[in-house]
Design a protein around this motif. Sequence first.
Motif, mmCIF file in Angstrom:
data_model
loop_
_atom_site.group_PDB
_atom_site.id
_atom_site.type_symbol
_atom_site.label_atom_id
_atom_site.label_comp_id
_atom_site.label_asym_id
_atom_site.label_seq_id
_atom_site.Cartn_x
_atom_site.Cartn_y
_atom_site.Cartn_z
ATOM 1 N N GLY A 120 -5.510 -0.938 -31.462
ATOM 2 C CA GLY A 120 -6.442 -1.971 -32.298
ATOM 3 C C GLY A 120 -7.958 -1.709 -31.990
ATOM 4 O O GLY A 120 -8.709 -1.826 -32.543
ATOM 5 N N ARG A 121 -8.311 -1.269 -30.646
ATOM 6 C CA ARG A 121 -9.503 -1.024 -30.299
ATOM 7 C C ARG A 121 -10.266 0.044 -31.099
ATOM 8 O O ARG A 121 -11.521 -0.001 -31.382
ATOM 9 C CB ARG A 121 -9.590 -0.456 -28.635
ATOM 10 C CG ARG A 121 -11.019 -0.283 -28.167
ATOM 11 C CD ARG A 121 -11.099 -0.108 -26.896
ATOM 12 N NE ARG A 121 -10.237 0.874 -26.314
ATOM 13 C CZ ARG A 121 -10.109 1.436 -24.925
ATOM 14 N NH1 ARG A 121 -10.579 0.818 -24.189
ATOM 15 N NH2 ARG A 121 -9.468 2.440 -24.648
ATOM 16 N N ARG A 122 -9.533 1.125 -31.510
ATOM 17 C CA ARG A 122 -10.093 2.022 -32.411
ATOM 18 C C ARG A 122 -10.549 1.703 -33.367
ATOM 19 O O ARG A 122 -11.479 2.188 -34.034
ATOM 20 C CB ARG A 122 -9.090 3.177 -32.579
ATOM 21 C CG ARG A 122 -8.565 4.003 -31.302
ATOM 22 C CD ARG A 122 -8.262 5.392 -31.561
ATOM 23 N NE ARG A 122 -7.139 5.588 -32.284
ATOM 24 C CZ ARG A 122 -6.115 6.091 -32.082
ATOM 25 N NH1 ARG A 122 -5.847 6.949 -31.018
ATOM 26 N NH2 ARG A 122 -4.826 6.060 -33.263
ATOM 27 N N GLU A 123 -10.084 0.688 -34.124
ATOM 28 C CA GLU A 123 -10.647 0.082 -35.259
ATOM 29 C C GLU A 123 -11.705 -0.697 -35.447
ATOM 30 O O GLU A 123 -12.187 -1.175 -36.319
ATOM 31 C CB GLU A 123 -9.389 -0.747 -36.007
ATOM 32 C CG GLU A 123 -7.958 0.031 -36.134
ATOM 33 C CD GLU A 123 -8.020 1.385 -36.920
ATOM 34 O OE1 GLU A 123 -8.658 1.150 -38.176
ATOM 35 O OE2 GLU A 123 -7.544 2.228 -36.415
ATOM 36 N N VAL A 124 -12.320 -1.242 -34.256
ATOM 37 C CA VAL A 124 -13.243 -1.958 -34.184
ATOM 38 C C VAL A 124 -14.566 -1.476 -34.531
ATOM 39 O O VAL A 124 -15.074 -0.385 -33.571
ATOM 40 C CB VAL A 124 -13.286 -2.695 -32.552
ATOM 41 C CG1 VAL A 124 -14.292 -3.672 -32.573
ATOM 42 C CG2 VAL A 124 -11.986 -3.556 -32.594
ATOM 43 N N SER A 125 -15.170 -1.965 -35.178
ATOM 44 C CA SER A 125 -16.512 -1.440 -35.493
ATOM 45 C C SER A 125 -17.716 -2.125 -34.938
ATOM 46 O O SER A 125 -17.330 -3.395 -34.509
ATOM 47 C CB SER A 125 -16.844 -1.305 -37.134
ATOM 48 O OG SER A 125 -16.688 -2.724 -37.751
ATOM 49 N N GLY A 126 -19.042 -1.645 -34.908
ATOM 50 C CA GLY A 126 -20.049 -2.032 -34.220
ATOM 51 C C GLY A 126 -19.891 -2.169 -32.520
ATOM 52 O O GLY A 126 -18.974 -1.777 -32.000
ATOM 53 N N PRO A 127 -21.023 -2.449 -32.140
ATOM 54 C CA PRO A 127 -21.087 -2.176 -30.750
ATOM 55 C C PRO A 127 -20.239 -3.407 -29.861
ATOM 56 O O PRO A 127 -20.359 -4.576 -29.814
ATOM 57 C CB PRO A 127 -22.626 -2.512 -30.552
ATOM 58 C CG PRO A 127 -23.111 -3.364 -31.584
ATOM 59 C CD PRO A 127 -22.290 -3.190 -32.536
ATOM 60 N N CYS A 128 -19.386 -2.675 -29.100
ATOM 61 C CA CYS A 128 -18.754 -3.501 -28.339
ATOM 62 C C CYS A 128 -17.946 -2.890 -27.150
ATOM 63 O O CYS A 128 -17.584 -1.721 -27.573
ATOM 64 C CB CYS A 128 -17.598 -4.244 -29.251
ATOM 65 S SG CYS A 128 -16.438 -5.514 -28.522
ATOM 66 N N ARG A 129 -17.860 -3.427 -26.093
ATOM 67 C CA ARG A 129 -17.230 -2.778 -24.977
ATOM 68 C C ARG A 129 -15.960 -3.511 -24.842
ATOM 69 O O ARG A 129 -15.837 -4.692 -24.381
ATOM 70 C CB ARG A 129 -18.097 -2.752 -23.607
ATOM 71 C CG ARG A 129 -17.394 -1.936 -22.288
ATOM 72 C CD ARG A 129 -18.446 -1.804 -21.332
ATOM 73 N NE ARG A 129 -17.593 -1.358 -20.099
ATOM 74 C CZ ARG A 129 -17.877 -1.567 -18.884
ATOM 75 N NH1 ARG A 129 -19.225 -1.974 -18.493
ATOM 76 N NH2 ARG A 129 -17.219 -0.783 -17.945
ATOM 77 N N ILE A 130 -14.759 -2.739 -24.945
ATOM 78 C CA ILE A 130 -13.735 -3.327 -24.737
ATOM 79 C C ILE A 130 -12.728 -2.344 -23.448
ATOM 80 O O ILE A 130 -12.351 -1.260 -23.738
ATOM 81 C CB ILE A 130 -12.727 -3.178 -26.139
ATOM 82 C CG1 ILE A 130 -13.424 -4.037 -27.265
ATOM 83 C CG2 ILE A 130 -11.109 -3.924 -25.721
ATOM 84 C CD1 ILE A 130 -12.913 -3.861 -28.426
ATOM 85 N N GLU A 131 -12.507 -3.143 -22.670
ATOM 86 C CA GLU A 131 -11.663 -2.588 -21.390
ATOM 87 C C GLU A 131 -10.188 -3.240 -21.458
ATOM 88 O O GLU A 131 -9.920 -4.276 -21.462
ATOM 89 C CB GLU A 131 -12.253 -2.913 -20.140
ATOM 90 C CG GLU A 131 -13.797 -2.423 -19.838
ATOM 91 C CD GLU A 131 -13.617 -0.848 -19.822
ATOM 92 O OE1 GLU A 131 -14.652 -0.259 -19.785
ATOM 93 O OE2 GLU A 131 -12.615 -0.068 -19.702
ATOM 94 N N ILE A 132 -9.295 -2.049 -21.663
ATOM 95 C CA ILE A 132 -7.905 -2.560 -21.772
ATOM 96 C C ILE A 132 -7.148 -2.390 -20.441
ATOM 97 O O ILE A 132 -7.123 -1.243 -20.192
ATOM 98 C CB ILE A 132 -7.342 -2.084 -23.097
ATOM 99 C CG1 ILE A 132 -8.026 -2.588 -24.327
ATOM 100 C CG2 ILE A 132 -5.658 -2.481 -23.340
ATOM 101 C CD1 ILE A 132 -7.638 -1.746 -25.517
#
Lengths: 553, 289
Positions: B110-122
């Motif tokens: 899902g993280r791969r699909e997120v556009s725009g500036p966003c830091r996602i730590e899973i």
Amino acid sequence: MKGKSTTAERHSLDGEILRGMFLEATAWLEKNVPHINSLNVFPVPDGDTGTNMLMTMRASLSAAQELPAGKDGAAQVLQAMAKGALMGARGNSGVILSQILRGLANGLAGKDAASARDLALALEEATQAAYKAVNRPVEGTILTVIKDISTAADATASAESAIPAQVMAAAVEAARASVARTPDLLDVLREAGVVDAGGQGLLVILEGALAYLRGEDLTSKAPAISVFTHPSQKESLKPDARSTAALQTYGYCTEFFIQGEGLDPESVQQQMASMGDSLIIVGDESSVRVHLHTADPGSALSYGTSLGTLHKVKIDNIDEQHQEFLAAAEKQPPTLPLATVVVASGSGLIQVFQSLGVTRIVPGGLTMNPSTEELLRAIENAPSQRVILLPNNPNVIMTAEQAKSLSEKEVHVVPSRSVPQGIAAILAMDPEAKLADNLGAMERACGNTQTGEITTAVRSANLYGFRIKPGQAIGFLEGILVAAGKSQKTIAKELLKKMEIKDGSTITIYVGGEADKKDGEEIAKWLQRRFPKAGVEMLFGGQPFYNFIISVE
Amino acid sequence: MAVRIVTDSTSDIPLPVAKEMGITIIPQNVHFGDEVYRDGIDISNDAFYKKLIKGPVFPTTSQASAGVFAQTYETLAKDTALRQAQDTAEILSVHISSKLSGTYNSALLGRREVSGPCRIEIVDSLLVSLGLGLVVIALAREAKAGATMEQLLVLCKELLQRIEIYSMADTLEFLQKGGRVSRLQALFGALLSIKPILQVRDGEVHLKERIRSRTQGVDRLVGLVGKAGEILDLSIMYTTAPKDAQALAARLDPFYPEKKARIYQHGSTMGVHLGPGALGVTFLKASDP
């Protein structure tokens, strides 16, 4: 005929004579087995001493009889016997007997023939080996008897002119007196009005050996009955006929064809009827097929050769067959970090252990006591270098320790004294815990499990203040007689009242092979009413001897 | 702007608590035959357990899809952007053990699909249920207090190692069907009535002990808490027996003085695998001195 009349005068006994002595001893022991079993203070054929000692002697003899010519000096014969007994030992009495043979072998090491002095020394070694084998030696048992034998042998052998026959005669006399004294040394014997069964077995073995030396024929003699009658006892002890019948299934399954002329199947049937059991004769005048179960396949084959030629001869060890069948029925999982081997009798109980994931199950056999070899085989067979062994019977603990000492694997014996303890121990195992923690948890589980056993007495007994008559319902708590009466249902309730049952206790009733299931159901219902907060379960155990085994956890 | 905390419904965090703490919960899916429910959203716990017990259809669970994760992350990112124009959204997404569910995987996809500036730590918690939940709640508390992502990641890693989870199922049936317990083989077809005590360790569910009665099992749970040493956070879980949970909580009081152990009901996902009558404890041990 070998020089039996001059054997008594010989100054030394070679391997052949010693072998002959033990053969005769075993034959005499066999005749006495029913009587020795009847001395068992326990009115249940569980762990019958006579049978166990006989099985042990047979195992030792078959090892001795396989010795090649030229390699059968005194030392070698005893060595082979000791080894055979070691593997075939059943029950505590069998284990001690095997240690006595070990001691004799040690004493005669390097000797081609045994002099009087040699015999005395060997008996001294045997005594030491016997005492060493027992964790907590108790006087008034076979230990005292071998000790007294050794003392008398030593005294007799000290004379310059002593000959082996004199030492043996002194040994037998000392044994007889010692056996008669055992009730003085052991309360439970005095109360039951019997002498010690293991001691009696040893006496009988020596009697047979001496008879061989003297050329006496014991086959027509009735077994000597050594009875100590308690002053208050009115009944005398009678040999237990049931035990003889029970011996019939052991031995070798022997099959062969006899081919010749003018053969008479009916006549063959008549001639062979006394050679064994399960005799099946089929054929005609030119070909007769023979099938029987016998302890002496040699005699059967010899008889066959006197009638014609032998073909398709097949001899199988019946015990071994049974073991192989069980082993084949099991699946072979990949190597385990830890394997469990348990002793269990009864198809239902075996299934319960299988359902708990036990690696190998050893059936107890006739006396519910497997031999050292049977346990060892299961250990070696288990796909792991590390094995936990659960004997589930106090009379198998020594055999278990013996098997452990013989195995090269890492074996740990958890001394469970009943099937319920064994089940609790298996449940307490955590496959991921350290071994030491597991062993501790298993032993604690054994201690926290209460075992009750209910059955019908097969013989009279005087035990813990109870006067038991055959046919009476009897109940044991942790192996101790605590209730006796008319019906098993009533006894069960009495027994259960003596057990500690709390809210949250789990009570499991294992129904034996000969039990009345309705009785079990009634007991279960009574329990549930009386202890509504306890869990009550009933399962088919199929165990012999004990109609109901009740576990409280 | 505070780091946004995300987890999944296997964490068993009650929705009101999640709302209060600002935790976003992504629901698993519960399937009863053809019917699909979002855990905790489309079906309440009560309704779920009724269906579970009554039958006849046996439920299964499945992880939220990568799409749902992507959507959730995007929504959170946009929301952050709305509130604080200059900040890049930071999302910390902590999930059920990857060895027990594909949820962690969905999150990564899902993280791969997120556009725009966003830091996602899973983070793969290697835990489940309140083991995961307690850590997430603690993280949310710290995030609210202004902890940075770096600080939260360090805290997360540290807390996860000090969590212990033990559970007693009333029957083996649901565990067998759920197929998530290693070494349960030996119990298949057990002729005796046996209840398992389970432990979550190294990301998997292990059979810790086999016991014969519920009473014995409760004693064991108490014992396990007792020998854990100092406890900083304790919670008790149940599926359908709240009274048993309360009784257990009362017995655990001595090990958790000053505070009261919180009692939670397992959501559908855990309920499917444990079955009715399950009882468990989760606790956070104090760090070694």
